[in-house]
Design an enzyme around this catalytic site. Structure first.
Site, PDB file in Angstrom:
ATOM      1  N   GLU A  85       0.832  -1.208   0.000  1.00 20.75           N
ATOM      2  CA  GLU A  85       0.000   0.000   0.000  1.00 20.75           C
ATOM      3  C   GLU A  85       0.868   1.260   0.000  1.00 20.75           C
ATOM      4  OE1 GLU A  85      -3.124  -0.029   2.967  1.00 20.75           O
ATOM      5  OE2 GLU A  85      -3.252   2.157   2.943  1.00 20.75           O
ATOM      6  N   LYS A 281      -6.831  -1.060  11.694  1.00 16.44           N
ATOM      7  CA  LYS A 281      -6.255  -1.451  10.405  1.00 16.44           C
ATOM      8  C   LYS A 281      -5.017  -0.596  10.124  1.00 16.44           C
ATOM      9  CE  LYS A 281      -5.894  -1.418   5.696  1.00 16.44           C
ATOM     10  NZ  LYS A 281      -5.051  -0.537   4.872  1.00 16.44           N
ATOM     11  N   ASP A 297       4.656 -14.570  11.205  1.00 14.15           N
ATOM     12  CA  ASP A 297       3.344 -15.001  10.726  1.00 14.15           C
ATOM     13  C   ASP A 297       2.322 -13.868  10.941  1.00 14.15           C
ATOM     14  OD1 ASP A 297       0.811 -16.107  10.492  1.00 14.15           O
ATOM     15  OD2 ASP A 297       1.338 -17.985  11.476  1.00 14.15           O
ATOM     16  N   HIS A 394      -2.164  10.683   0.390  1.00 21.82           N
ATOM     17  CA  HIS A 394      -2.475   9.429  -0.286  1.00 21.82           C
ATOM     18  C   HIS A 394      -2.501   9.599  -1.793  1.00 21.82           C
ATOM     19  CE1 HIS A 394      -3.669   6.319   2.523  1.00 21.82           C
ATOM     20  NE2 HIS A 394      -4.040   5.615   1.474  1.00 21.82           N
TER      21      HIS A 394
END
Ligand code: MEV
Length: 453
Positions: A85, A281, A297, A394
């Protein structure tokens, strides 16, 4: 043509790829060539990668970035991040730089316990099982001594063993819950091997209890597996400074207004689950990127983190903020079961380099680094959200991605970046800009037509 196959796993790598391209692609030769172009030239290294999984046909690339200037407990790190991202690495770097001049990040490991469970069914008198449980514990540990020996020598092993009676919830259901210390390894293999050994010991033990009735001499083991929920493998990371030292922010927001808005943004993520999910998130944008880069992991880390976010029965922000006596404090508590030995950590060539970049930390230091990257990410996201809004930063990165996708050359990219500095970026507006630029009308790209899109 049938698209199913038996014996796929037995085909050679080239054979698998050949079957795949011939059955699922319109241009088999080109696709075959393209996927093979991502094979590593060094066959030995390729074999190591192939060994991590099954039915491999090629390698899937992700960007490997670095966020420098992270000061954690007075030590400066360049943090490796694997993430697809845009803006995430830039955000982490900018938060790191911001806090570098305000005392840096502080972090401490609170606890390092891992958990495993043997789930079983037993239709007997619960008191009888409880009475013999201390003998069973001794047998289980003795039987597993061959498996635990090395870990014990490294300072870890089994910490405690509990019998949990769940028969009030589900008829005949019990659980043996075990806490482990696995030192610098994540410990999944170790824990699962011990648990499977415990399951065998449990069956053997009840079978020879003379005072048990016949039906009590049998247990049905349902499964033996570690738990990825490790609330007691916990790290805290934080930043703090006087509100007045936060500085001024874009859009004429002064330090005090910023601190208040920022704290309110965190508070909202404690109240509202829709916001909490997005907020967390953002934390995992940073966390997962380092977890991946160091060969750990990320699914286990995510699953655990989200369960922890709901540990009081309501899903909330993992981070916290307060202003107390003029001091801005922002912190994150996160359970992180990671390792710096075992698993992929030393096998994956780039994970090995990531750990080297971090100074070959032990598991506790890595926990602090990972959590801090999550906190930095969260700080950067909230700072943007409560000041300029997220899209400004962004969209700059998004614009470059769109331009790359459209095959823009450097001159076109430079022109587009200049043009979109104060305009809304969308796929259509960039396409329109490029069309007009390419047809020579770019010097005076018609604002109207761009705005229409
Ligand atoms: C985007 O990947 C992450 C953010 O949505 C996080 C947040 O809203 O706090 C920016």
């Amino acid at each position: 043509m049938s698209k199913s196959i038996s014996g796929f796993s037995k085909l050679s790598k080239r054979g698998k790829l050949r079957w795949l391209v011939e059955n699922f692609f319109k241009d088999p030769e080109n696709v075959m060539r393209e996927l093979m172009s991502y094979w590593l030239l060094n066959e030995e290294e390729q074999k190591i990668l192939d060994g991590f999984s099954e039915n491999t046909i090629s390698n899937f690339y992700l960007p490997f970035g670095v966020a420098p200037n992270f000061v954690i407990n007075d030590k400066t790190y360049a943090i490796p991040m694997v993430i697809e991202e845009s803006s995430v690495v830039a955000a982490a770097s900018s938060a790191a730089k911001f806090w570098m001049t305000r005392g840096g990040f502080k972090a401490k490991v609170i606890s390092t316990k891992k958990v495993g469970q043997v789930h079983f069914m037993w239709s007997g008198d619960a008191n009888k099982l409880e009475e013999v449980f201390s003998d069973l514990k001794i047998k289980m540990q003795e039987d597993a001594a061959g498996i635990t020996k090395n870990m014990v020598e490294r300072g870890g092993g089994i910490l405690d063993i509990q019998l949990i009676n769940y028969t009030g919830v589900e008829k005949d259901y019990y659980q043996i819950k075990v806490n482990f210390e696995t030192c610098d390894s994540m410990g999944a293999n170790f824990i699962n091997s011990v648990l499977e050994s415990f399951a065998v010991s449990l069956r053997e033990f009840v079978a020879v209890q003379d005072h048990f009735a016949d039906e009590e001499k049998e247990v049905t083991v349902i499964m033996s597996i570690l738990s990825n929920y490790t609330p007691e493998c916990l790290v805290r990371t934080w930043v703090e400074c006087p509100v007045s030292e936060l500085g001024d922010f874009t859009n004429d927001i002064d330090a005090e207004a910023f601190a208040k808005k920022f704290c309110m943004a965190v508070r909202i993520a404690h109240i509202d689950q829709y916001r909490a999910t997005t907020h967390n998130k953002g934390i995992f944008n940073g966390v997962d990127a380092v977890v991946l880069a160091t060969g750990n992991d990320f699914r286990a880390i995510e699953a655990c983190g989200h369960t922890y976010a709901a540990h009081d029965g309501h899903y909330r922000s993992l981070s916290h903020c307060k202003i107390e006596n003029g001091i801005f404090k922002f912190w994150l508590d996160l359970p992180l079961a990671v390792g710096t030995v075992g698993g992929l950590t030393k096998l994956h060539p780039i994970a090995k380099r990531s750990l080297e970049m971090l100074g070959n930390p032990n598991a506790e230091e890595l926990m602090m680094i990972i959590a801090t990257t999550g906190l930095a990410q969260n700080f950067a996201a909230l700072r943007s959200l409560v000041t300029t809004g997220i899209q400004q930063g962004h969209m700059k990165m998004h614009l470059v991605n769109i331009l790359n996708h459209m095959g823009a050359n450097q001159e076109e990219k430079d022109a587009a970046c200049k043009h979109f500095i104060d305009k809304v970026v969308s796929f259509n507006s960039v396409r329109l800009f490029l069309d007009e630029y390419r047809s020579g009308t770019s010097g005076n790209v018609k604002k109207k037509s761009i705005l229409k899109n």
